[in-house]
Design a protein around this motif. Sequence first.
Motif, PDB file in Angstrom:
ATOM      1  N   THR A   1       0.865  -1.183   0.000  1.00 60.12           N
ATOM      2  CA  THR A   1       0.000   0.000   0.000  1.00 60.12           C
ATOM      3  C   THR A   1       0.898   1.229   0.000  1.00 60.12           C
ATOM      4  OG1 THR A   1      -1.633  -1.246   1.258  1.00 60.12           O
ATOM      5  CG2 THR A   1      -1.914   1.147   1.183  1.00 60.12           C
ATOM      6  N   LEU A   2       0.932   1.900  -1.134  1.00 62.01           N
ATOM      7  CA  LEU A   2       1.858   3.022  -1.289  1.00 62.01           C
ATOM      8  C   LEU A   2       1.362   4.235  -0.505  1.00 62.01           C
ATOM      9  CD1 LEU A   2       2.583   2.332  -5.031  1.00 62.01           C
ATOM     10  CD2 LEU A   2       4.021   1.791  -3.081  1.00 62.01           C
ATOM     11  N   PRO A   3       2.298   5.057  -0.053  1.00 58.95           N
ATOM     12  CA  PRO A   3       1.919   6.192   0.796  1.00 58.95           C
ATOM     13  C   PRO A   3       1.253   7.319   0.019  1.00 58.95           C
ATOM     14  CG  PRO A   3       4.270   6.248   0.350  1.00 58.95           C
ATOM     15  CD  PRO A   3       3.748   4.992  -0.278  1.00 58.95           C
ATOM     16  N   LYS A   4       0.787   8.308   0.764  1.00 61.56           N
ATOM     17  CA  LYS A   4       0.119   9.465   0.190  1.00 61.56           C
ATOM     18  C   LYS A   4       1.057  10.208  -0.771  1.00 61.56           C
ATOM     19  CE  LYS A   4      -2.100  13.479   2.068  1.00 61.56           C
ATOM     20  NZ  LYS A   4      -2.384  14.250   3.280  1.00 61.56           N
ATOM     21  N   GLU A   5       2.316  10.321  -0.368  1.00 62.75           N
ATOM     22  CA  GLU A   5       3.293  11.027  -1.184  1.00 62.75           C
ATOM     23  C   GLU A   5       4.385  10.052  -1.607  1.00 62.75           C
ATOM     24  OE1 GLU A   5       3.947  15.009  -0.622  1.00 62.75           O
ATOM     25  OE2 GLU A   5       1.753  14.915  -0.582  1.00 62.75           O
TER      26      GLU A   5
ATOM     27  N   ILE B   1       3.355  -9.234  -6.785  1.00 65.42           N
ATOM     28  CA  ILE B   1       3.328  -7.998  -5.999  1.00 65.42           C
ATOM     29  C   ILE B   1       2.176  -7.154  -6.511  1.00 65.42           C
ATOM     30  CG2 ILE B   1       4.523  -5.870  -5.370  1.00 65.42           C
ATOM     31  CD1 ILE B   1       7.172  -7.248  -5.864  1.00 65.42           C
ATOM     32  N   ILE B   2       1.336  -6.703  -5.581  1.00 64.78           N
ATOM     33  CA  ILE B   2       0.262  -5.774  -5.943  1.00 64.78           C
ATOM     34  C   ILE B   2       0.645  -4.405  -5.390  1.00 64.78           C
ATOM     35  CG2 ILE B   2      -2.187  -5.226  -5.697  1.00 64.78           C
ATOM     36  CD1 ILE B   2      -2.451  -8.329  -4.941  1.00 64.78           C
ATOM     37  N   PHE B   3       0.845  -3.457  -6.290  1.00 64.97           N
ATOM     38  CA  PHE B   3       1.093  -2.078  -5.867  1.00 64.97           C
ATOM     39  C   PHE B   3      -0.257  -1.389  -5.768  1.00 64.97           C
ATOM     40  CE2 PHE B   3       5.189  -3.096  -7.898  1.00 64.97           C
ATOM     41  CZ  PHE B   3       6.064  -2.717  -6.884  1.00 64.97           C
ATOM     42  N   ASP B   4      -0.625  -0.983  -4.573  1.00 63.85           N
ATOM     43  CA  ASP B   4      -1.922  -0.355  -4.353  1.00 63.85           C
ATOM     44  C   ASP B   4      -1.742   1.159  -4.174  1.00 63.85           C
ATOM     45  OD1 ASP B   4      -4.368   0.524  -3.528  1.00 63.85           O
ATOM     46  OD2 ASP B   4      -4.685  -1.059  -2.039  1.00 63.85           O
ATOM     47  N   PHE B   5      -2.230   1.901  -5.168  1.00 67.06           N
ATOM     48  CA  PHE B   5      -2.061   3.361  -5.176  1.00 67.06           C
ATOM     49  C   PHE B   5      -3.288   4.095  -4.620  1.00 67.06           C
ATOM     50  CE2 PHE B   5       1.814   3.980  -7.676  1.00 67.06           C
ATOM     51  CZ  PHE B   5       1.962   2.768  -8.329  1.00 67.06           C
ATOM     52  N   SER B   6      -4.223   3.359  -3.996  1.00 63.13           N
ATOM     53  CA  SER B   6      -5.487   3.991  -3.556  1.00 63.13           C
ATOM     54  C   SER B   6      -5.282   5.232  -2.688  1.00 63.13           C
ATOM     55  CB  SER B   6      -6.324   2.985  -2.769  1.00 63.13           C
ATOM     56  OG  SER B   6      -6.495   1.824  -3.514  1.00 63.13           O
ATOM     57  N   ASN B   7      -4.233   5.232  -1.858  1.00 63.90           N
ATOM     58  CA  ASN B   7      -4.015   6.369  -0.949  1.00 63.90           C
ATOM     59  C   ASN B   7      -3.061   7.411  -1.514  1.00 63.90           C
ATOM     60  OD1 ASN B   7      -5.524   4.892   0.895  1.00 63.90           O
ATOM     61  ND2 ASN B   7      -3.710   4.001   1.860  1.00 63.90           N
TER      62      ASN B   7
ATOM     63  N   GLY C   1      10.266 -15.426 -11.611  1.00 58.39           N
ATOM     64  CA  GLY C   1       9.105 -16.029 -12.257  1.00 58.39           C
ATOM     65  C   GLY C   1       7.772 -15.456 -11.825  1.00 58.39           C
ATOM     66  N   GLY C   2       7.786 -14.352 -11.102  1.00 59.87           N
ATOM     67  CA  GLY C   2       6.534 -13.760 -10.633  1.00 59.87           C
ATOM     68  C   GLY C   2       6.097 -12.585 -11.487  1.00 59.87           C
ATOM     69  N   ASN C   3       5.022 -11.929 -11.056  1.00 58.43           N
ATOM     70  CA  ASN C   3       4.534 -10.765 -11.801  1.00 58.43           C
ATOM     71  C   ASN C   3       4.040  -9.671 -10.863  1.00 58.43           C
ATOM     72  OD1 ASN C   3       1.638 -11.191 -11.210  1.00 58.43           O
ATOM     73  ND2 ASN C   3       1.933 -13.045 -12.413  1.00 58.43           N
ATOM     74  N   VAL C   4       3.700  -8.521 -11.446  1.00 62.40           N
ATOM     75  CA  VAL C   4       3.191  -7.414 -10.637  1.00 62.40           C
ATOM     76  C   VAL C   4       1.858  -6.940 -11.192  1.00 62.40           C
ATOM     77  CG1 VAL C   4       5.521  -6.573 -10.089  1.00 62.40           C
ATOM     78  CG2 VAL C   4       4.257  -5.515 -11.956  1.00 62.40           C
ATOM     79  N   SER C   5       1.038  -6.354 -10.324  1.00 66.44           N
ATOM     80  CA  SER C   5      -0.148  -5.664 -10.811  1.00 66.44           C
ATOM     81  C   SER C   5      -0.288  -4.335 -10.077  1.00 66.44           C
ATOM     82  CB  SER C   5      -1.383  -6.542 -10.654  1.00 66.44           C
ATOM     83  OG  SER C   5      -1.595  -6.830  -9.304  1.00 66.44           O
ATOM     84  N   LEU C   6      -0.980  -3.416 -10.735  1.00 61.46           N
ATOM     85  CA  LEU C   6      -1.120  -2.063 -10.203  1.00 61.46           C
ATOM     86  C   LEU C   6      -2.602  -1.805  -9.946  1.00 61.46           C
ATOM     87  CD1 LEU C   6       1.101  -0.381 -12.962  1.00 61.46           C
ATOM     88  CD2 LEU C   6       1.867  -1.174 -10.739  1.00 61.46           C
ATOM     89  N   GLU C   7      -2.919  -1.340  -8.757  1.00 63.25           N
ATOM     90  CA  GLU C   7      -4.324  -1.095  -8.398  1.00 63.25           C
ATOM     91  C   GLU C   7      -4.519   0.313  -7.864  1.00 63.25           C
ATOM     92  OE1 GLU C   7      -5.518  -5.611  -6.926  1.00 63.25           O
ATOM     93  OE2 GLU C   7      -5.937  -3.907  -5.606  1.00 63.25           O
ATOM     94  N   GLY C   8      -5.730   0.805  -8.008  1.00 61.43           N
ATOM     95  CA  GLY C   8      -6.123   2.078  -7.392  1.00 61.43           C
ATOM     96  C   GLY C   8      -5.430   3.295  -7.962  1.00 61.43           C
TER      97      GLY C   8
END
Lengths: 107, 153
Positions: free
Chosen positions: A17-21, A46-52, A75-82
């Motif tokens: 969960t990525l920070p506000k800044e 890895i899920i990068f969550d940009f909701s905040n 061998g893994g992947n990433v996704s970007l959310e929010g």
Amino acid sequence: MLNTSIFHKEGTRLRITLPKEMDHHSAEEIRAGADHILETELIQQIIFDFSNTEFMDSSGIGMVLGRYKKIQFMGGNVSLEGTSDRIRRILEMGGVYQMIMKEEKGR
Amino acid sequence: MREEHHMKLEMESRSENEGFARTVIASFLLRMNPTVEEMNDVKTAVSEAVTNSIIHGYENEVHKIVISADILDDCITVTVEDFGKGIPDIEKAMEPMYTTSPALERSGMGFSFMEAFMDELHVTSSVGKGTAVRMKKKIRREKAGNGIYSSVD
């Protein structure tokens, strides 16, 4: 070490969960924390969550691509959310979607 | 009537100060009644310039960064200056994706972002003496109600 307000492990998934800044200052903390988890646990996504996240500069691009390269090597992947319009524009300018999608197609 | 405002900030090159610099510039810009997008554009450009000074200018040592900003009618000009190691080849440094620090996960997009989000960008640098980045942007004064800060008068 594991900051639970940022990192959540769900099985082999790691939600960040990525920070506000999202700048160079906060990128350093996330990079160190994420890499520690990637080196000590079995993580396949890895899920990068940009909701905040209200602000991001180019440091966020380096941080996302750096983690992407690491997990892809294992061998893994990433996704970007929010992602807001602004965050998507920044990620696009930095070539993040192009890189992630190109690799997905090549599988 | 001509409108003129000036500010100057001197701070240390600590990464905590990246957010501080953005807050100061945002607060100064508010009087121009910018849109949310214009505000974000200026904050992003300033953040890139300050980060460059911290990482490249001073290589993470703590020294002085000076930020000054001027509003003249509907334009804001921001200058970010350091007294660090300087840039040997400015043209090369400004190429998209070029970075001297891939190990630090720098995307090489700093100058590209400054160029994209501001209307003008001038970089002057002298090896061993420092770098100054001057950026200018026209703010389309929104009608009252459309900006972040809506004036009542």
